[in-house]
Design an enzyme around this catalytic site. Structure first.
Site, short mmCIF file in Angstrom:
data_model
loop_
_atom_site.label_atom_id
_atom_site.label_comp_id
_atom_site.label_asym_id
_atom_site.label_seq_id
_atom_site.Cartn_x
_atom_site.Cartn_y
_atom_site.Cartn_z
N LYS A 2 -12.31 3.77 -32.06
CA LYS A 2 -11.38 4.75 -31.62
C LYS A 2 -10.64 5.19 -32.63
O LYS A 2 -9.53 6.57 -32.27
CB LYS A 2 -9.97 2.55 -32.15
CG LYS A 2 -9.91 2.26 -30.53
CD LYS A 2 -8.56 1.66 -30.42
CE LYS A 2 -9.22 0.53 -32.49
NZ LYS A 2 -10.69 -0.34 -32.17
N ARG A 29 -1.99 -5.15 -31.78
CA ARG A 29 -2.96 -5.86 -31.56
C ARG A 29 -2.04 -7.01 -30.89
O ARG A 29 -3.59 -8.43 -30.75
CB ARG A 29 -3.54 -5.69 -32.72
CG ARG A 29 -4.72 -4.88 -33.18
CD ARG A 29 -4.72 -5.81 -34.77
NE ARG A 29 -6.63 -4.93 -35.15
CZ ARG A 29 -7.41 -3.89 -35.74
NH1 ARG A 29 -5.72 -2.68 -35.77
NH2 ARG A 29 -8.11 -3.21 -35.92
N ARG A 53 -21.44 1.60 -39.42
CA ARG A 53 -20.92 2.27 -40.10
C ARG A 53 -20.49 1.58 -41.68
O ARG A 53 -20.20 1.80 -42.65
CB ARG A 53 -19.66 1.68 -39.48
CG ARG A 53 -18.43 2.56 -39.72
CD ARG A 53 -16.88 2.13 -39.33
NE ARG A 53 -16.48 1.09 -38.86
CZ ARG A 53 -15.36 0.99 -38.43
NH1 ARG A 53 -14.20 1.72 -37.83
NH2 ARG A 53 -14.13 -0.55 -37.86
N ARG A 62 -16.79 -0.71 -45.57
CA ARG A 62 -16.14 -1.52 -45.68
C ARG A 62 -15.80 -2.74 -46.01
O ARG A 62 -16.66 -3.07 -45.75
CB ARG A 62 -15.44 -1.07 -44.66
CG ARG A 62 -14.26 0.34 -44.54
CD ARG A 62 -13.96 0.33 -43.15
NE ARG A 62 -13.11 -0.68 -42.35
CZ ARG A 62 -12.34 -0.79 -41.28
NH1 ARG A 62 -12.47 0.95 -40.83
NH2 ARG A 62 -11.84 -1.48 -40.27
N ARG A 108 -13.66 -11.03 -36.71
CA ARG A 108 -12.64 -9.58 -36.26
C ARG A 108 -12.85 -9.80 -34.38
O ARG A 108 -12.25 -9.41 -33.84
CB ARG A 108 -13.12 -8.42 -36.86
CG ARG A 108 -13.20 -8.38 -37.88
CD ARG A 108 -13.25 -7.13 -38.90
NE ARG A 108 -12.09 -6.10 -38.17
CZ ARG A 108 -13.32 -4.58 -38.23
NH1 ARG A 108 -13.43 -4.20 -39.01
NH2 ARG A 108 -11.61 -3.40 -38.16
P1 AMP Z 1 -8.53 -1.39 -37.73
O1 AMP Z 1 -9.15 0.21 -38.75
O2 AMP Z 1 -7.70 -0.46 -36.83
O3 AMP Z 1 -9.62 -1.80 -37.18
O4 AMP Z 1 -7.78 -2.16 -38.97
C1 AMP Z 1 -8.29 -2.64 -40.41
C2 AMP Z 1 -7.52 -4.10 -40.27
O5 AMP Z 1 -6.26 -3.28 -40.71
C3 AMP Z 1 -7.50 -4.87 -39.09
O6 AMP Z 1 -8.74 -6.03 -39.92
C4 AMP Z 1 -6.58 -6.07 -39.81
O7 AMP Z 1 -6.47 -6.95 -40.85
C5 AMP Z 1 -5.58 -4.64 -40.35
N1 AMP Z 1 -4.45 -4.38 -39.15
C6 AMP Z 1 -4.70 -3.21 -38.40
N2 AMP Z 1 -4.08 -3.07 -37.48
C7 AMP Z 1 -3.08 -3.92 -37.69
C8 AMP Z 1 -2.20 -4.85 -36.95
N3 AMP Z 1 -1.78 -4.40 -35.29
N4 AMP Z 1 -1.66 -6.16 -36.75
C9 AMP Z 1 -2.29 -6.50 -37.74
N5 AMP Z 1 -3.47 -6.50 -38.05
C10 AMP Z 1 -3.94 -5.51 -38.26
#
Ligand code: AMP
Length: 194
Positions: free
Chosen positions: A14, A89, A128, A134, A145
């Site tokens: 994404k 989400r 990754r 990370r 996740r």
């Molecule tokens: P991402 O980079 O989009 O994979 O987000 C990494 C982490 O940030 C996720 O696993 C959540 O812990 C947190 N996070 C990002 N966006 C959201 C969201 N819309 N709602 C809740 N937690 C979020």
């Protein structure tokens, strides 16, 4: 002028596609995950609130996320459109987004859902993890996740199907393969760029 939401499981690529869409349509990409990581790096209150959840692969509480997104979407640079990556989400977040965008007079025009094979996603994420170190890319956290994605985020796609906004993108193949499919949809919606 387009307001777009990008959906897809963790590891679907994404972030990469979001950057390309943003450049192609000349709109800012807003990634909640990126905003959280920047806040953690800067040691802010939001970062402190988010970190433990992120490290476990849990969602950061809505009270934190929704306020952060609302503030971001009120900024001048997104008034001509935006690309949201990583939000909403949950169906509750999608409802909050509908209220925020209605208030701003800039409703979501299009939701792109990148669909990928789960085994492919997990192997991409493990790769990754090695490259980027990370904290939320260890195998148990990745699996968790994915579970959370199925429980909480898959219903968001249905929510947008009901609103007739969803376009599904086949996320298999290379970054360029996926990008070509996205461009086709974007050109169909807004006409070819450049
Ligand atoms: P991402 O980079 O989009 O994979 O987000 C990494 C982490 O940030 C996720 O696993 C959540 O812990 C947190 N996070 C990002 N966006 C959201 C969201 N819309 N709602 C809740 N937690 C979020």
């Amino acid at each position: 002028m387009m307001s777009i939401v990008l959906l897809g499981p963790p590891g679907a690529g994404k972030g990469t596609q979001a950057a390309r869409i943003a450049e192609y349509l000349n709109i800012p990409a807003v990634s909640t995950g990126e905003i959280f990581r920047a806040n953690i790096a800067a040691g802010t209150e939001i970062g402190k609130k988010a970190q433990s959840y992120m490290d476990r692969g849990e969602f950061v509480p809505d009270s934190v996320v929704n306020a952060m997104v609302e503030a971001r979407l009120e900024a001048p640079d997104v008034q001509g459109g935006f690309l949201l990556d990583g939000y909403p989400r949950t169906v509750e977040q999608a409802q909050v987004l509908r209220d925020i965008t209605a208030k701003l007079g800039r409703p979501v025009d299009l939701v792109l859902e990148i669909q990928v094979d789960e085994d492919e996603v997990v192997s991409r994420m493990l790769k990754r993890a090695q490259e980027q170190h990370r904290a939320d890319d260890t195998e148990p956290v990745i699996r968790h996740r994915m579970e959370v994605y199925h429980e909480q985020t898959v219903p968001v796609a249905t929510y947008y199907v009901d609103q007739d906004l969803l376009e599904v993108v086949d996320g298999s193949g290379s970054i360029d393969d996926v990008w070509a499919r996205i461009v086709e949809i974007l050109d169909r919606m807004v006409g070819p760029r450049a």
